[in-house]
Design a protein around this motif. Structure first.
Motif, PDB file in Angstrom:
ATOM      1  N   ILE A   1      14.884   9.471  -9.579  1.00 35.71           N
ATOM      2  CA  ILE A   1      13.626   9.128  -8.054  1.00 35.71           C
ATOM      3  C   ILE A   1      12.917   7.728  -9.434  1.00 35.71           C
ATOM      4  O   ILE A   1      12.171   8.626 -10.141  1.00 35.71           O
ATOM      5  CB  ILE A   1      13.191  10.128  -7.310  1.00 35.71           C
ATOM      6  CG1 ILE A   1      13.606  10.858  -6.531  1.00 35.71           C
ATOM      7  CG2 ILE A   1      11.974   9.613  -6.386  1.00 35.71           C
ATOM      8  CD1 ILE A   1      14.372  10.189  -5.191  1.00 35.71           C
ATOM      9  N   ALA A   2      12.128   6.809  -8.658  1.00 42.51           N
ATOM     10  CA  ALA A   2      11.655   5.733  -9.403  1.00 42.51           C
ATOM     11  C   ALA A   2      10.401   5.914  -9.456  1.00 42.51           C
ATOM     12  O   ALA A   2       9.917   5.339  -7.838  1.00 42.51           O
ATOM     13  CB  ALA A   2      11.631   4.524  -9.828  1.00 42.51           C
TER      14      ALA A   2
ATOM     15  N   THR B   1      13.523   3.073 -22.501  1.00 37.52           N
ATOM     16  CA  THR B   1      14.066   3.613 -20.945  1.00 37.52           C
ATOM     17  C   THR B   1      15.095   3.429 -20.798  1.00 37.52           C
ATOM     18  O   THR B   1      15.434   2.155 -19.665  1.00 37.52           O
ATOM     19  CB  THR B   1      13.065   4.264 -20.200  1.00 37.52           C
ATOM     20  OG1 THR B   1      11.226   4.782 -20.288  1.00 37.52           O
ATOM     21  CG2 THR B   1      13.444   5.059 -18.790  1.00 37.52           C
ATOM     22  N   SER B   2      16.337   3.840 -20.697  1.00 39.93           N
ATOM     23  CA  SER B   2      17.211   3.801 -19.742  1.00 39.93           C
ATOM     24  C   SER B   2      18.176   4.485 -18.899  1.00 39.93           C
ATOM     25  O   SER B   2      17.301   5.833 -18.613  1.00 39.93           O
ATOM     26  CB  SER B   2      18.622   3.759 -20.787  1.00 39.93           C
ATOM     27  OG  SER B   2      18.961   5.031 -21.618  1.00 39.93           O
ATOM     28  N   PHE B   3      18.456   4.505 -17.355  1.00 41.67           N
ATOM     29  CA  PHE B   3      19.010   5.194 -16.469  1.00 41.67           C
ATOM     30  C   PHE B   3      19.994   6.595 -17.005  1.00 41.67           C
ATOM     31  O   PHE B   3      19.834   7.434 -16.262  1.00 41.67           O
ATOM     32  CB  PHE B   3      19.466   4.296 -15.674  1.00 41.67           C
ATOM     33  CG  PHE B   3      18.727   4.214 -14.930  1.00 41.67           C
ATOM     34  CD1 PHE B   3      17.294   3.865 -14.738  1.00 41.67           C
ATOM     35  CD2 PHE B   3      19.746   2.699 -14.218  1.00 41.67           C
ATOM     36  CE1 PHE B   3      16.619   3.058 -13.882  1.00 41.67           C
ATOM     37  CE2 PHE B   3      18.906   1.794 -13.917  1.00 41.67           C
ATOM     38  CZ  PHE B   3      16.908   2.056 -13.337  1.00 41.67           C
TER      39      PHE B   3
ATOM     40  N   GLY C   1       0.290  -0.889  -0.133  1.00 36.87           N
ATOM     41  CA  GLY C   1      -0.321  -0.192   0.273  1.00 36.87           C
ATOM     42  C   GLY C   1       1.054   1.198  -0.115  1.00 36.87           C
ATOM     43  O   GLY C   1       0.871   2.003   0.543  1.00 36.87           O
ATOM     44  N   ARG C   2       2.231   1.516  -0.578  1.00 34.80           N
ATOM     45  CA  ARG C   2       2.761   2.171  -0.852  1.00 34.80           C
ATOM     46  C   ARG C   2       3.116   2.650  -2.190  1.00 34.80           C
ATOM     47  O   ARG C   2       3.218   1.793  -3.117  1.00 34.80           O
ATOM     48  CB  ARG C   2       4.242   2.486  -0.119  1.00 34.80           C
ATOM     49  CG  ARG C   2       4.306   1.961   1.224  1.00 34.80           C
ATOM     50  CD  ARG C   2       3.205   2.807   1.941  1.00 34.80           C
ATOM     51  NE  ARG C   2       3.833   2.441   3.218  1.00 34.80           N
ATOM     52  CZ  ARG C   2       2.668   1.684   4.415  1.00 34.80           C
ATOM     53  NH1 ARG C   2       1.803   1.716   3.573  1.00 34.80           N
ATOM     54  NH2 ARG C   2       3.264   1.824   5.609  1.00 34.80           N
ATOM     55  N   TRP C   3       2.939   4.072  -2.844  1.00 40.70           N
ATOM     56  CA  TRP C   3       3.319   4.283  -4.601  1.00 40.70           C
ATOM     57  C   TRP C   3       3.318   5.561  -4.129  1.00 40.70           C
ATOM     58  O   TRP C   3       3.637   6.066  -3.832  1.00 40.70           O
ATOM     59  CB  TRP C   3       1.744   4.601  -5.308  1.00 40.70           C
ATOM     60  CG  TRP C   3       0.547   2.854  -4.161  1.00 40.70           C
ATOM     61  CD1 TRP C   3       0.162   1.931  -6.090  1.00 40.70           C
ATOM     62  CD2 TRP C   3       0.214   2.905  -4.184  1.00 40.70           C
ATOM     63  NE1 TRP C   3      -0.467   1.071  -4.904  1.00 40.70           N
ATOM     64  CE2 TRP C   3      -0.847   1.461  -4.416  1.00 40.70           C
ATOM     65  CE3 TRP C   3      -0.594   3.476  -3.259  1.00 40.70           C
ATOM     66  CZ2 TRP C   3      -2.116   0.908  -3.382  1.00 40.70           C
ATOM     67  CZ3 TRP C   3      -1.962   2.458  -1.603  1.00 40.70           C
ATOM     68  CH2 TRP C   3      -1.627   1.324  -2.532  1.00 40.70           C
ATOM     69  N   VAL C   4       4.670   5.379  -5.516  1.00 39.68           N
ATOM     70  CA  VAL C   4       5.284   6.739  -5.613  1.00 39.68           C
ATOM     71  C   VAL C   4       4.607   6.910  -7.008  1.00 39.68           C
ATOM     72  O   VAL C   4       5.095   6.756  -8.281  1.00 39.68           O
ATOM     73  CB  VAL C   4       6.832   7.044  -5.720  1.00 39.68           C
ATOM     74  CG1 VAL C   4       7.173   8.106  -6.273  1.00 39.68           C
ATOM     75  CG2 VAL C   4       7.322   6.007  -4.737  1.00 39.68           C
TER      76      VAL C   4
ATOM     77  N   GLU D   1      16.470  13.918 -10.749  1.00 42.72           N
ATOM     78  CA  GLU D   1      15.801  13.711 -12.005  1.00 42.72           C
ATOM     79  C   GLU D   1      14.552  12.777 -11.454  1.00 42.72           C
ATOM     80  O   GLU D   1      14.451  11.982 -10.268  1.00 42.72           O
ATOM     81  CB  GLU D   1      16.308  13.370 -13.419  1.00 42.72           C
ATOM     82  CG  GLU D   1      17.200  14.363 -13.271  1.00 42.72           C
ATOM     83  CD  GLU D   1      16.490  15.302 -13.907  1.00 42.72           C
ATOM     84  OE1 GLU D   1      15.285  15.003 -14.738  1.00 42.72           O
ATOM     85  OE2 GLU D   1      16.908  16.625 -14.304  1.00 42.72           O
ATOM     86  N   TYR D   2      13.381  12.143 -11.714  1.00 42.56           N
ATOM     87  CA  TYR D   2      11.650  11.665 -12.022  1.00 42.56           C
ATOM     88  C   TYR D   2      12.311  10.247 -12.935  1.00 42.56           C
ATOM     89  O   TYR D   2      11.869  11.194 -14.569  1.00 42.56           O
ATOM     90  CB  TYR D   2      11.183  13.034 -11.731  1.00 42.56           C
ATOM     91  CG  TYR D   2      11.124  12.982 -10.053  1.00 42.56           C
ATOM     92  CD1 TYR D   2      10.983  12.683  -9.135  1.00 42.56           C
ATOM     93  CD2 TYR D   2      11.738  14.449 -10.630  1.00 42.56           C
ATOM     94  CE1 TYR D   2      10.300  13.921  -8.072  1.00 42.56           C
ATOM     95  CE2 TYR D   2      11.664  15.900  -9.138  1.00 42.56           C
ATOM     96  CZ  TYR D   2      11.717  14.376  -8.049  1.00 42.56           C
ATOM     97  OH  TYR D   2      11.253  15.423  -7.170  1.00 42.56           O
ATOM     98  N   LEU D   3      11.869   9.127 -12.965  1.00 43.60           N
ATOM     99  CA  LEU D   3      11.571   8.808 -13.714  1.00 43.60           C
ATOM    100  C   LEU D   3       9.797   8.325 -13.355  1.00 43.60           C
ATOM    101  O   LEU D   3       9.931   7.749 -12.617  1.00 43.60           O
ATOM    102  CB  LEU D   3      12.346   7.318 -13.771  1.00 43.60           C
ATOM    103  CG  LEU D   3      11.828   6.444 -14.899  1.00 43.60           C
ATOM    104  CD1 LEU D   3      13.216   5.178 -15.052  1.00 43.60           C
ATOM    105  CD2 LEU D   3      10.748   5.551 -15.208  1.00 43.60           C
ATOM    106  N   THR D   4       8.804   8.523 -14.650  1.00 45.01           N
ATOM    107  CA  THR D   4       7.386   8.782 -13.718  1.00 45.01           C
ATOM    108  C   THR D   4       6.744   7.544 -15.234  1.00 45.01           C
ATOM    109  O   THR D   4       7.702   7.541 -15.351  1.00 45.01           O
ATOM    110  CB  THR D   4       7.089   9.983 -14.032  1.00 45.01           C
ATOM    111  OG1 THR D   4       6.891  10.574 -15.837  1.00 45.01           O
ATOM    112  CG2 THR D   4       8.119  11.200 -14.039  1.00 45.01           C
TER     113      THR D   4
END
Length: 441
Positions: A205-206, A191-193, A124-127, A178-181
């Motif tokens: 932050i993913a 997608t690559s880092f 129950g944790r989401w980003v 940076e953010y991977l959304t």
């Protein structure tokens, strides 16, 4: 001897949460308590080290964690994870995650992008767009972290921000974020880092809204990063890596955990002040557990009182009665240490946990007890260390994030006893009943 996966956890409940994720993926894993092993047992594929870093002053963290990271890197695992709470419990002064990142990253000079994977959908944790959301156990309602009924008012590290990048910068992170959304998953399957790298070192932050996001992230980590690779994250990050290691044939994918069998009586010791834990306590009392309300001030300063409480608990256990002994029952309990400053609460909580560990050891010395549940993230660490536990092996799951483990405590009465270290926000309302009666079918 090398292993495939190694981790350091910022508290003991989180450490066993990762242990569960590894065992669920078929990895033979062991958790060591507060120190690196002098040698890794043959056959282990993963090891962890549980610490109390979440409740440690920021200035002390490098000295505490640097030797542990050095020890794990020497094992040449594919992944080294620093496990943080899935609610990102931390502050600039206490449990500072930015300080941990700086300390750990020094051991990985070749790694230019550092993934931070905090979401854990199964818990129950989401980003989403870098902001952390968490389910509230009492109502099952989902809140942004800075509006969460518990985390917003945490007695040690109240969370007043939900953007993980902003939190890290407030804690002094010297690197760009940076953010991977969720849009990156949708629009760009390749997608690559590297596409997120802005300087020689970038924290990424993913987002983790769906379980399949974890699968994608695990593949990216193993494909894009030179090993050993450093990852910061919750047990969601562990799950992501495990999925990828299963695909590569490193882990078998067959869970090594059973359903818990009934054990009656059990002993529950709780230092949690969350409403979730309070509701679990009341449900247990209604189901026949004997309640023993501990007076914290007496426990801290009166050895005779510890002896008195230990004798009361032992008497009930001898009568076949399961016991729940607690120092707090919810945020409105007058025993709560909120009258003190955060630093005073931190110190008092540490001492209280140590005394609870002494209490557990005295009870186990009086009467055979097969299963002990310790509730509270910080409490669990202090209890385990004070009781003399050295390592834990996973054996069963009571609820997601709360496995049952067999304790290694050589030459003590606690050796071989089953322990569960449970976070204050973890588990259903009937958690303690499941711990006593076994999983409902």
């Amino acid at each position: 001897m090398s292993v495939d996966f190694a981790y350091i956890a910022d508290d003991f409940t989180g450490a066993t949460d990762v242990l569960e994720a590894l065992a669920s993926a078929g990895a033979r894993a062991r958790l060591y308590l507060d120190c690196a092993p002098s040698a890794v047992e043959p056959g282990l594929q993963a090891i962890g080290i549980a610490t109390t870093a979440r409740a440690t002053a920021a200035a002390e963290l490098p000295n505490v964690l640097a030797p542990l990271f050095d020890a794990l890197v020497s094992l040449q695992p594919a992944i080294v994870q620093y496990k943080v709470c899935s609610t990102f419990d931390s502050s600039p002064e206490i449990g500072n995650i930015a300080t941990v990142i700086s300390t750990a990253w020094e051991r990985f000079p070749y790694q230019s992008v550092l993934p931070v994977i905090v979401g854990a959908p199964r818990l129950g944790r989401w980003v989403v767009f870098g902001n952390l959301f968490a389910r509230y156990g009492v109502t099952a309602k989902i809140y942004r972290l800075d509006r969460h009924p518990v985390m917003r008012f945490h007695p040690i590290t109240p969370m007043e921000e939900s953007d993980l990048g902003v939190i890290l910068h407030h804690q002094g992170l010297p690197h760009p974020v940076e953010y991977l959304t969720v849009l990156d998953y949708t629009l760009d399957q390749s997608t690559s880092f590297e596409k997120f790298q802005r300087t020689d070192r970038t924290v990424l932050i993913a987002d983790t809204l769906l379980e399949e996001h974890l699968t994608t992230l695990g593949r990216l980590v193993l494909a894009a990063l030179r090993t050993p690779a450093l990852v910061i994250g919750s047990s969601g990050a562990t799950q992501a890596i495990c999925n990828a290691l299963i695909e590569r044939g490193k882990f078998c994918g067959e869970p090594l955990l059973a359903a818990p069998y009934p054990v009656d009586p059990v002993l529950v010791v709780s230092g949690s002040c969350s409403r979730v834990s309070a509701n679990q306590t009341q449900r247990a009392i209604q189901a026949g557990f004997c309640e023993i309300a501990i007076v914290p001030d007496k426990l801290l300063h009166n050895d005779a009182y510890i002896e008195e409480v230990a004798e009361k608990i032992a008497q009930q256990l001898c009568r076949g009665k399961s016991v729940i002994a607690h120092t707090c029952s919810g945020p409105d309990d007058p025993r709560l240490l909120n009258r003190h400053s955060p630093w005073e609460r931190l110190h008092l909580g540490r001492e209280l946990g140590r005394q609870l560990g002494e209490l557990v050891a005295r009870v186990a010395g009086r009467v055979p007890v097969r299963r002990i549940i310790v509730t509270g993230g910080d409490t669990s660490g202090y209890v385990a260390l004070a009781a003399g536990l050295k390592a834990l092996d996973p054996i069963a799951v009571i609820a997601p994030g709360a496995p049952l483990c067999r304790a290694c405590a050589p030459q003590t009465c606690l050796d071989g006893i089953e322990f569960c270290f449970k976070g204050g926000q973890t588990g259903p309302e009937d958690f303690y009943l499941i711990a006593r009666d076994g999983v409902k079918t």
